[in-house]
Design a protein around this motif. Structure first.
Motif, PDB file in Angstrom:
ATOM      1  N   MET A 244       0.893  -1.328  -0.027  1.00 40.44           N
ATOM      2  CA  MET A 244      -0.234  -0.066  -0.083  1.00 40.44           C
ATOM      3  C   MET A 244       0.942   1.312   0.039  1.00 40.44           C
ATOM      4  SD  MET A 244      -3.145   0.883  -0.156  1.00 40.44           S
ATOM      5  CE  MET A 244      -4.582   2.146   0.224  1.00 40.44           C
ATOM      6  N   LYS A 245       2.123   1.145   0.682  1.00 42.68           N
ATOM      7  CA  LYS A 245       2.802   2.378   0.577  1.00 42.68           C
ATOM      8  C   LYS A 245       3.452   2.752  -0.651  1.00 42.68           C
ATOM      9  CE  LYS A 245       4.185   1.982   5.512  1.00 42.68           C
ATOM     10  NZ  LYS A 245       5.562   1.851   6.544  1.00 42.68           N
ATOM     11  N   PHE A 246       3.696   1.460  -1.321  1.00 41.87           N
ATOM     12  CA  PHE A 246       4.340   1.627  -2.438  1.00 41.87           C
ATOM     13  C   PHE A 246       3.182   2.340  -3.675  1.00 41.87           C
ATOM     14  CE2 PHE A 246       4.703  -0.105  -6.924  1.00 41.87           C
ATOM     15  CZ  PHE A 246       5.798   0.546  -7.330  1.00 41.87           C
ATOM     16  N   VAL A 247       2.061   2.332  -3.474  1.00 38.10           N
ATOM     17  CA  VAL A 247       0.931   2.577  -4.177  1.00 38.10           C
ATOM     18  C   VAL A 247       0.957   4.102  -3.989  1.00 38.10           C
ATOM     19  CG1 VAL A 247      -1.265   2.675  -4.580  1.00 38.10           C
ATOM     20  CG2 VAL A 247      -0.125   0.514  -4.535  1.00 38.10           C
ATOM     21  N   VAL A 248       0.764   4.542  -2.872  1.00 29.20           N
ATOM     22  CA  VAL A 248       0.744   5.933  -2.309  1.00 29.20           C
ATOM     23  C   VAL A 248       1.878   6.753  -2.773  1.00 29.20           C
ATOM     24  CG1 VAL A 248       0.709   7.500  -0.256  1.00 29.20           C
ATOM     25  CG2 VAL A 248      -0.630   5.233  -0.297  1.00 29.20           C
ATOM     26  N   ILE A 249       3.051   6.233  -2.666  1.00 26.63           N
ATOM     27  CA  ILE A 249       4.385   6.919  -3.378  1.00 26.63           C
ATOM     28  C   ILE A 249       4.336   7.098  -4.720  1.00 26.63           C
ATOM     29  CG2 ILE A 249       6.751   6.863  -3.426  1.00 26.63           C
ATOM     30  CD1 ILE A 249       6.923   5.507  -0.781  1.00 26.63           C
ATOM     31  N   LEU A 250       3.710   5.965  -5.447  1.00 27.20           N
ATOM     32  CA  LEU A 250       3.537   5.989  -7.002  1.00 27.20           C
ATOM     33  C   LEU A 250       2.221   6.887  -7.388  1.00 27.20           C
ATOM     34  CD1 LEU A 250       4.102   4.708  -9.792  1.00 27.20           C
ATOM     35  CD2 LEU A 250       2.049   3.261  -9.087  1.00 27.20           C
ATOM     36  N   PHE A 251       1.436   7.214  -6.616  1.00 32.99           N
ATOM     37  CA  PHE A 251       0.320   8.246  -6.880  1.00 32.99           C
ATOM     38  C   PHE A 251       0.799   9.623  -6.554  1.00 32.99           C
ATOM     39  CE2 PHE A 251      -2.910   5.326  -7.447  1.00 32.99           C
ATOM     40  CZ  PHE A 251      -3.922   6.011  -7.957  1.00 32.99           C
ATOM     41  N   LEU A 252       1.866   9.826  -5.615  1.00 32.62           N
ATOM     42  CA  LEU A 252       2.580  10.983  -5.382  1.00 32.62           C
ATOM     43  C   LEU A 252       3.415  11.461  -6.532  1.00 32.62           C
ATOM     44  CD1 LEU A 252       2.906  11.142  -1.613  1.00 32.62           C
ATOM     45  CD2 LEU A 252       1.246  12.224  -2.531  1.00 32.62           C
ATOM     46  N   LEU A 253       4.373  10.506  -6.856  1.00 30.14           N
ATOM     47  CA  LEU A 253       5.175  10.792  -8.019  1.00 30.14           C
ATOM     48  C   LEU A 253       4.371  11.205  -9.496  1.00 30.14           C
ATOM     49  CD1 LEU A 253       7.928   7.948  -7.561  1.00 30.14           C
ATOM     50  CD2 LEU A 253       7.902  10.540  -7.011  1.00 30.14           C
ATOM     51  N   LEU A 254       3.286  10.423  -9.526  1.00 29.10           N
ATOM     52  CA  LEU A 254       2.315  10.984 -10.776  1.00 29.10           C
ATOM     53  C   LEU A 254       1.862  12.204 -10.453  1.00 29.10           C
ATOM     54  CD1 LEU A 254       0.643   7.243 -11.361  1.00 29.10           C
ATOM     55  CD2 LEU A 254       2.219   8.478 -12.895  1.00 29.10           C
ATOM     56  N   ILE A 255       1.379  12.562  -9.610  1.00 29.82           N
ATOM     57  CA  ILE A 255       0.626  13.959  -9.260  1.00 29.82           C
ATOM     58  C   ILE A 255       1.729  15.021  -9.542  1.00 29.82           C
ATOM     59  CG2 ILE A 255       0.008  15.568  -7.479  1.00 29.82           C
ATOM     60  CD1 ILE A 255      -1.501  12.983  -6.262  1.00 29.82           C
ATOM     61  N   VAL A 256       3.136  14.951  -8.930  1.00 28.15           N
ATOM     62  CA  VAL A 256       4.059  15.782  -9.245  1.00 28.15           C
ATOM     63  C   VAL A 256       4.572  15.835 -10.643  1.00 28.15           C
ATOM     64  CG1 VAL A 256       6.494  16.193  -8.748  1.00 28.15           C
ATOM     65  CG2 VAL A 256       4.896  15.657  -6.897  1.00 28.15           C
ATOM     66  N   ALA A 257       4.370  14.632 -11.482  1.00 29.35           N
ATOM     67  CA  ALA A 257       4.847  14.557 -12.867  1.00 29.35           C
ATOM     68  C   ALA A 257       3.709  15.353 -13.744  1.00 29.35           C
ATOM     69  CB  ALA A 257       4.919  13.055 -13.300  1.00 29.35           C
ATOM     70  N   SER A 258       2.441  15.245 -13.111  1.00 31.87           N
ATOM     71  CA  SER A 258       1.381  15.944 -14.004  1.00 31.87           C
ATOM     72  C   SER A 258       1.667  17.244 -13.754  1.00 31.87           C
ATOM     73  CB  SER A 258       0.163  15.446 -13.528  1.00 31.87           C
ATOM     74  OG  SER A 258      -0.972  15.973 -14.124  1.00 31.87           O
ATOM     75  N   LEU A 259       2.000  17.789 -12.424  1.00 31.36           N
ATOM     76  CA  LEU A 259       2.084  19.154 -12.302  1.00 31.36           C
ATOM     77  C   LEU A 259       3.227  19.823 -13.118  1.00 31.36           C
ATOM     78  CD1 LEU A 259       1.044  21.601 -10.559  1.00 31.36           C
ATOM     79  CD2 LEU A 259       2.302  20.875  -8.945  1.00 31.36           C
TER      80      LEU A 259
END
Length: 64
Positions: A1-16
């Motif tokens: 679950m922690k991996f998924v959260v970190i992945l989502f955060l990285l995707l959010i920053v990449a989208s920004l």
């Protein structure tokens, strides 16, 4: 679950970052910036709902 959260955060920053790139490159004339920001908002909402579901189900806990 922690991996998924970190992945989502990285995707959010990449989208920004891509939204900033499209804003600078298109000079405000295209729709790519809006699409990238919409994707960021969608990812943020999905992450929030996933975290709330994780806490409600007991899959995620706090370390207090």
């Amino acid at each position: 679950m922690k991996f998924v959260v970190i992945l989502f955060l990285l995707l959010i920053v990449a989208s920004l970052g891509s939204a900033l790139f499209f804003l600078m490159r298109d000079k405000g004339s295209g729709t790519r910036t809006v699409k990238a920001l919409t994707l960021r908002v969608g990812l943020s909402l999905a992450l929030f709902l996933m975290l709330m579901g994780g806490f409600a189900s007991g899959l995620l806990t706090t370390n207090l």
